[in-house]
Design an enzyme around this catalytic site. Structure first.
Site, PDB file in Angstrom:
ATOM      1  N   ALA A 219       3.565   7.844   3.583  1.00 14.93           N
ATOM      2  CA  ALA A 219       4.368   6.634   3.764  1.00 14.93           C
ATOM      3  C   ALA A 219       3.904   5.557   2.795  1.00 14.93           C
ATOM      4  O   ALA A 219       2.889   5.689   2.108  1.00 14.93           O
ATOM      5  CB  ALA A 219       4.251   6.136   5.205  1.00 14.93           C
ATOM      6  N   GLN A 220       4.678   4.475   2.764  1.00 13.59           N
ATOM      7  CA  GLN A 220       4.269   3.284   2.037  1.00 13.59           C
ATOM      8  C   GLN A 220       4.606   2.064   2.882  1.00 13.59           C
ATOM      9  O   GLN A 220       5.514   2.111   3.722  1.00 13.59           O
ATOM     10  CB  GLN A 220       4.928   3.204   0.663  1.00 13.59           C
TER      11      GLN A 220
ATOM     12  N   LYS B 263       6.174   0.283   7.818  1.00 18.77           N
ATOM     13  CA  LYS B 263       5.595   1.541   7.358  1.00 18.77           C
ATOM     14  C   LYS B 263       6.745   2.540   7.259  1.00 18.77           C
ATOM     15  O   LYS B 263       7.276   2.998   8.268  1.00 18.77           O
ATOM     16  CB  LYS B 263       4.524   2.038   8.337  1.00 18.77           C
TER      17      LYS B 263
ATOM     18  N   ALA C 119       0.871  -1.184   0.000  1.00 18.51           N
ATOM     19  CA  ALA C 119       0.000   0.000   0.000  1.00 18.51           C
ATOM     20  C   ALA C 119       0.905   1.229   0.000  1.00 18.51           C
ATOM     21  O   ALA C 119       2.053   1.181   0.452  1.00 18.51           O
ATOM     22  CB  ALA C 119      -0.917   0.005   1.216  1.00 18.51           C
TER      23      ALA C 119
ATOM     24  N   ASP D 169      -9.883   7.792  13.549  1.00 16.47           N
ATOM     25  CA  ASP D 169     -10.078   7.602  12.101  1.00 16.47           C
ATOM     26  C   ASP D 169     -10.426   6.141  11.812  1.00 16.47           C
ATOM     27  O   ASP D 169      -9.723   5.453  11.072  1.00 16.47           O
ATOM     28  CB  ASP D 169      -8.803   8.006  11.365  1.00 16.47           C
TER      29      ASP D 169
ATOM     30  N   ALA E 210       0.629   5.679   0.564  1.00 19.10           N
ATOM     31  CA  ALA E 210      -0.168   6.851   0.913  1.00 19.10           C
ATOM     32  C   ALA E 210       0.694   8.091   0.744  1.00 19.10           C
ATOM     33  O   ALA E 210       1.848   8.016   0.321  1.00 19.10           O
ATOM     34  CB  ALA E 210      -0.700   6.737   2.338  1.00 19.10           C
ATOM     35  N   SER E 211       0.124   9.240   1.106  1.00 22.31           N
ATOM     36  CA  SER E 211       0.825  10.500   0.869  1.00 22.31           C
ATOM     37  C   SER E 211       2.044  10.654   1.767  1.00 22.31           C
ATOM     38  O   SER E 211       3.014  11.310   1.392  1.00 22.31           O
ATOM     39  CB  SER E 211      -0.129  11.673   1.090  1.00 22.31           C
TER      40      SER E 211
END
Length: 559
Positions: free
Chosen positions: A141-142, A157, A136, A292, A138-139
């Site tokens: 991290a990956q 992460k 995956a 979240d 994201a803005s």
């Protein structure tokens, strides 16, 4: 404006922001806050393209699209705005909630050096296997899957290299823009841009610290110690730091995969109830909750447990605030409008509110649910209506409560996806009553009594010394009473400015009269020195006159 935004390092980013806003039809906003003037002074050209196609979109859609184009910082800002249900109506919240972190992943070669610096060793020494293809991205991290040498499956992460510098530059610019918006756009003040940006700065900087995220996870895991319905992955601290998070891999069914839930034979109704119990305990009992809990952060395990991941955004509410929340929700569930009104008025603080009208509106709102069976109450809808009432009276929730209400809304939405008959009100009622009773339990009363007694004893103990100091100051003539009145201070400033203009007017008149006398005296015109002195006097009088006119004009614009 130039002093505020005139840093060379921000001009390039400023042009990008202005260009995106213009592209989505917000050119008037760019002009009103002065961005166009700044960029034109700096020699940057803006392309005022035809935006008719964009203008066909609704304003919430255009704002969401603009945030996506502006990059990670603004995507994160939109996600924070999605929690401010007290500031924005549902159509805006829905668009902000659509903002996704998904971005193309970086090749492993670009993150290898940072990863090995964080590990303190080559990756091959730490992991028996490491998947170089991210699972995956994201803005910020990956994530990569890996296996330790003892066979433990883990997830890495990895923070994107250089992302902190980009984020800090955007945060600096956002803070300046918020100040300008508040100063130059009075109609935007009700959205409290400076306050929202400050909340966003704290949230995003905390989210950039992966070690803090792991501490949040462990804190919530301790609160659920002994429970067999939740799984929070274990943290491997020997390899975890600010820019790297190493946790156990949670093998299960993603929260979005409802077909997978059915294929695994899991009981949807039971999963909805379990999820509700978990979140209600976090919010109402522990005061520390996952802020979240969207489907991407929820994993359904095949043994019926629920895995919770990604604790980058965590909310915390005090004991007093939890009691107020319990009062509010209990008043909604049991149809007691006075109880709801009391809580909202407490949250209003010093804001001027028409209390009788507010209580009447709340009574009308609550009465529509009178007699409705508990299982038919939609708590998310009720909370949404309450926040609409807050917006109507220009009341703003504290940031912790805004996060909490957004969590409740998300929880009920997920619960009804699993079970269309999900009854949030019935699930919450035991927790609400427990919090209400705990507030007045003998132990809690004794604890508050001890705290109050200690405060009173401290006050009594310090009283003789304070009185002695007051008497000593009075004897020495040093006792002063200071009273500040805003209205009087403003009046004094006006008198001071008027006196300054009067003095300058007298000086100007004196210069004109004196210069005229000098130039018309015996030898005035023929003497070069007297002529120069007269001309200098007239020039000085001219400057003084211009200053007086400018001062009067400015006072007319800023009364």
């Amino acid at each position: 404006m130039w002093e505020t935004l005139g840093t060379v390092r921000d001009l390039g980013r400023l042009q990008e922001i202005a260009s995106v806003l213009i592209r989505y039809g917000f050119g008037d906003l760019v002009r009103r806050i002065g961005l166009a003037d700044v960029l034109e002074r700096a020699g940057r050209l803006l392309h005022w393209n035809d935006t008719q196609q964009m203008l066909r979109m609704t304003a919430p859609v255009r704002v969401r699209r603009a945030m996506e184009d502006l990059g990670p910082t603004f995507v994160k800002l939109g996600q924070v705005l999605a929690t401010r249900v007290d500031l924005f109506p549902p159509d805006w919240i829905a668009e902000f909630s659509e903002l996704q972190n998904a971005v193309p992943a970086l090749p492993y070669a670009q993150v290898r050096d940072q990863l090995e610096r964080d590990l303190g060793a080559p990756a091959t020494e730490v992991f028996a296997w490491l998947d170089e293809t991210p699972m995956a991205a994201a803005s910020l991290a990956q994530a990569h899957r890996a296996t330790l040498h003892d066979g433990t499956a883990v997830v890495l992460k990895i923070r994107r290299p250089g992302i902190r510098e980009v984020i800090e530059a955007d945060l600096r610019l956002l803070a300046r823009l918020a100040e300008i918006v508040e100063a130059r756009l009075p109609d935007m003040q009700r959205y409290r841009p400076a306050e929202v940006v400050q909340q966003f700065q704290v949230s995003l900087r905390r989210e950039l610290d992966f070690a803090a995220e792991c501490r949040n996870a462990e804190r919530i895991a301790r609160n659920f110690q002994g429970r067999d319905d939740i799984l929070i992955p274990n943290v491997h601290w020997q390899w975890t730091c600010e820019s790297l998070n190493v946790q156990d891999f949670v093998d299960g069914i993603p929260g979005r995969d409802l077909a997978g839930v059915d294929a695994a034979g899991l009981d949807r109704v039971q999963l909805a109830r379990t999820g509700a119990r978990i979140v209600l305990k976090m919010v109402l009992e522990d005061g520390c909750f996952h802020a979240d809990p969207h489907p991407g952060n929820i994993i359904y395990l095949r043994d019926g447990r629920i895995g919770v991941i990604d604790f980058g955004m965590v909310g915390a509410i005090s004991e007093q605030r939890r009691f107020q929340v319990a009062q509010l929700l209990h008043g909604l569930v049991t149809q007691e409008p006075e109880q709801v009104a009391d809580v909202l008025l407490d949250w209003a603080g010093g804001v001027e509110v028409d209390e009788s009208r507010l209580q009447q509106d709340i009574s009308t709102f609550v009465d529509q649910y009178r007699g409705v069976p508990l299982k038919d109450l939609h708590m998310g809808l009720m909370l949404g209506n309450i926040t609409q009432l807050l917006r109507q009276y220009a009341l703003t929730l504290p940031a912790d409560l805004a996060l909490m209400i957004k969590t409740f809304l998300t929880l009920e939405g997920m619960g009804r996806q699993l079970d269309p008959q999900f009854d949030m009100a019935s699930a919450a009622r035991p927790y609400l009553e427990r919090v209400m009773w705990q507030r007045y339990s003998p132990g809690a009363m004794l604890k508050r009594g001890k705290r109050s007694l200690v405060g009173v004893m401290d006050l009594v103990g310090d009283l003789p010394r304070d009185v002695r100091r007051l008497l000593q100051m009075a004897r020495r003539g040093r006792l002063q009473l200071k009273i500040e009145t805003t209205a009087l201070q403003g009046f004094g400033d006006q008198v001071n400015r008027a006196a300054n203009r009067l003095v300058m007017g007298i000086v100007t008149a004196a210069l004109i009269i004196g210069s005229s006398i000098v130039m018309h005296s015996v030898g005035g015109i023929s003497s070069r020195w007297l002529l120069a002195l007269g001309v200098a006097g007239f020039i000085g009088a001219g400057f003084c006159g211009v200053w007086i006119l400018f001062s009067i004009w400015r006072s007319g614009k800023n009364p």
